[in-house]
Design an enzyme around this catalytic site. Structure first.
Site, PDB file in Angstrom:
ATOM      1  N   HIS A 271       0.813  -1.221   0.000  1.00 21.03           N
ATOM      2  CA  HIS A 271       0.000   0.000   0.000  1.00 21.03           C
ATOM      3  C   HIS A 271       0.847   1.272   0.000  1.00 21.03           C
ATOM      4  O   HIS A 271       0.304   2.380  -0.103  1.00 21.03           O
ATOM      5  CB  HIS A 271      -0.954  -0.003   1.197  1.00 21.03           C
ATOM      6  CG  HIS A 271      -2.332   0.469   0.859  1.00 21.03           C
ATOM      7  ND1 HIS A 271      -2.567   1.498  -0.026  1.00 21.03           N
ATOM      8  CD2 HIS A 271      -3.556   0.048   1.275  1.00 21.03           C
ATOM      9  CE1 HIS A 271      -3.867   1.697  -0.132  1.00 21.03           C
ATOM     10  NE2 HIS A 271      -4.489   0.829   0.634  1.00 21.03           N
TER      11      HIS A 271
ATOM     12  N   ASP B 290      -2.555   1.567  -4.723  1.00 17.54           N
ATOM     13  CA  ASP B 290      -3.830   1.883  -4.075  1.00 17.54           C
ATOM     14  C   ASP B 290      -4.943   1.062  -4.704  1.00 17.54           C
ATOM     15  O   ASP B 290      -4.743   0.376  -5.719  1.00 17.54           O
ATOM     16  CB  ASP B 290      -4.136   3.379  -4.200  1.00 17.54           C
ATOM     17  CG  ASP B 290      -3.078   4.237  -3.508  1.00 17.54           C
ATOM     18  OD1 ASP B 290      -2.722   3.916  -2.367  1.00 17.54           O
ATOM     19  OD2 ASP B 290      -2.606   5.211  -4.124  1.00 17.54           O
TER      20      ASP B 290
END
Length: 460
Positions: free
Chosen positions: A431, A435
């Site tokens: 992350h 995304d």
């Protein structure tokens, strides 16, 4: 006049550009053994692959500075060796005296390496296995000159120089039991049982993860000696320790996120059923679903190259080459050999690479280069029945994708119920780099690619 000798230190070499440390798996020489140039002195484990460290000089093995199972940095000393000094080289008096004593002790020792009945006779290193398989040699017919009758790389090269020999059908290169180089106590199956099963054409085990032998029996130390003991110990092998280290680093450094998409692979199933028999006759290998899936992933990465990247603190490095790491499970570990330049291969080419790397993994003949350079990992967890998984990212890559089991389900199409072959794709992502939006689009593209296969799709 005694030969002038000196002591030198042998350091851990850098076997690959990115290698910073390695674990001593097993010493092949002990103090006092004579060592010839290029003869392996120890086995090391790097990124879960065994490699041999050859001697660069002729000499006598001295102190072993690192114990088996210890991880040591590149450039650090692993042992000391006694070698001949040049005529014009000054050698300290005490070193000369030590060398004379060692020479006197060694002079009365007769090497036992030429006796084929010695305990190391049937223990083959990965380099020896790989070289023998490449040239179709039967290791049982080669005389070993190493410690305890061990067959060295030099022994195999000597046979090759003499014209080589053709392995019989029961040789390890042709048998599904080629990985059985260890004792029956370690593998759980005797060599005689393995040969009998091979001759009968009946594999020892059948499963989705393609096990080729019975599971290895771990060496255990029982807690307590009474009937009421409640636990036992299993020694952590260097391979298991490397896996633990890499997984801990991945989980602790990478903020994992997870997402999944469902794919209709009915057309893919029909296409594979149409092509698999002809492909098997032509190529001699199976046409697996994984090769189609990899092609779909590669084409999606081309559209979304950020998936093919690594985190570098102040920048994101996007790799131009698409090198797919392929998770392959064995009885006691999971390895991730790499298909280099996967974007330059068609479906048939990917199938050949998958078969070759999976076979080398199970036989223990992977080389260090096979494990280097991966940029994105795929895993066919559906091969052993999984329908959902949350994989740990193969550090330092940005993502890992699993292809789950194909299951027939009732699906609503145009307000009508139809039975379709469905599969889940599960993606774990870094992350820091990726995304939900970009990963959702990437998964949608993989889905479109897999559902886009039809009866006219070519594999070549």
């Amino acid at each position: 006049m005694a030969e002038r000798m000196k002591w030198i230190e042998v350091i851990m070499p850098q076997l690959a550009e990115s290698l910073v440390s390695a674990t001593i798996g097993k010493w092949l020489k002990k103090p006092g053994d004579r060592v010839e140039q290029y003869e392996p002195i120890c086995e090391v484990i790097t990124d879960k692959v065994n490699a041999e460290i050859p001697s660069t000089v002729d000499g006598i093995m001295g102190d072993l500075l690192v114990e088996e199972g210890t991880t040591i940095a590149v450039g650090e000393a692993i042992c000391r060796m006694q070698v001949a000094a040049a005529d014009d080289e000054q050698v300290p008096e005490q070193v000369t005296q030590v060398s004379q004593q060692n020479n006197a002790q060694q002079g009365s020792v007769t090497p036992a390496g030429h006796d084929p009945n010695q305990p190391m006779r049937n223990r083959y290193s990965p380099a020896v296995q790989s070289l023998a398989a490449e040239h179709g040699l039967n290791l049982q017919a080669i005389q070993g000159s190493g410690a305890g009758g061990r067959i060295t790389r030099k022994d195999v090269l000597a046979v090759i120089a003499q014209g080589g020999q053709t392995a019989t059908p029961s040789a390890q290169s042709a048998s599904p039991f080629s990985g059985l180089n260890k004792s029956g106590a370690e593998t759980g199956i005797s060599a005689r049982e393995a040969v009998s099963a091979a001759d009968a054409g009946v594999p020892v085990r059948h499963s989705g993860i393609h096990l080729t032998e019975s599971p290895k029996i771990p060496q255990i130390e029982v807690e307590g000696g009474g009937q009421g003991r409640s636990e036992y110990f299993i020694d952590v092998t260097p391979v298991r320790n490397a896996i633990a280290r890499n997984m801990r680093q991945s989980v602790s450094e990478i903020p994992h996120a997870w997402t999944m998409i469902e794919v209709d692979v009915t057309n893919l199933v029909m296409l594979r059923n149409k092509l698999k028999d002809e492909f098997k006759r032509k190529e001699g290998i199976n046409l697996t679903y994984l090769s189609f899936m990899m092609k779909g992933v590669v084409n999606a990465i081309k559209d979304y190259p950020i998936m093919n990247s690594v985190w570098a603190v102040d920048k994101i490095i996007v790799k131009r080459d698409i090198n797919l790491s392929m998770a392959v499970g064995t009885e006691d570990s999971v390895l991730t050999p790499v298909i280099k330049h996967a974007d330059q291969r068609n479906i048939a080419g990917l199938a050949r690479e998958i078969d070759d790397l999976a076979r080398k993994t199970r036989e223990g003949t992977l080389k260090l280069d096979h494990m280097q350079g991966g940029t994105f990992t795929v895993n066919n967890t559906g091969s052993f029945g999984s329908i959902l998984s949350q994989p740990i990212i193969n550090y330092p890559q940005a993502a890992i994708l699993t292809f789950e089991s194909i299951v027939k389900k009732p699906v609503v199409i145009n307000d009508m119920i139809a039975v379709r072959s469905m599969a889940n794709l599960c993606l774990s992502l870094d992350h820091r780099i990726l995304d939900g939006v970009i990963c959702g689009r990437f998964l949608q593209r993989v889905k479109e690619n897999l559902e886009g296969y039809n009866m006219e799709t070519k594999v070549y």
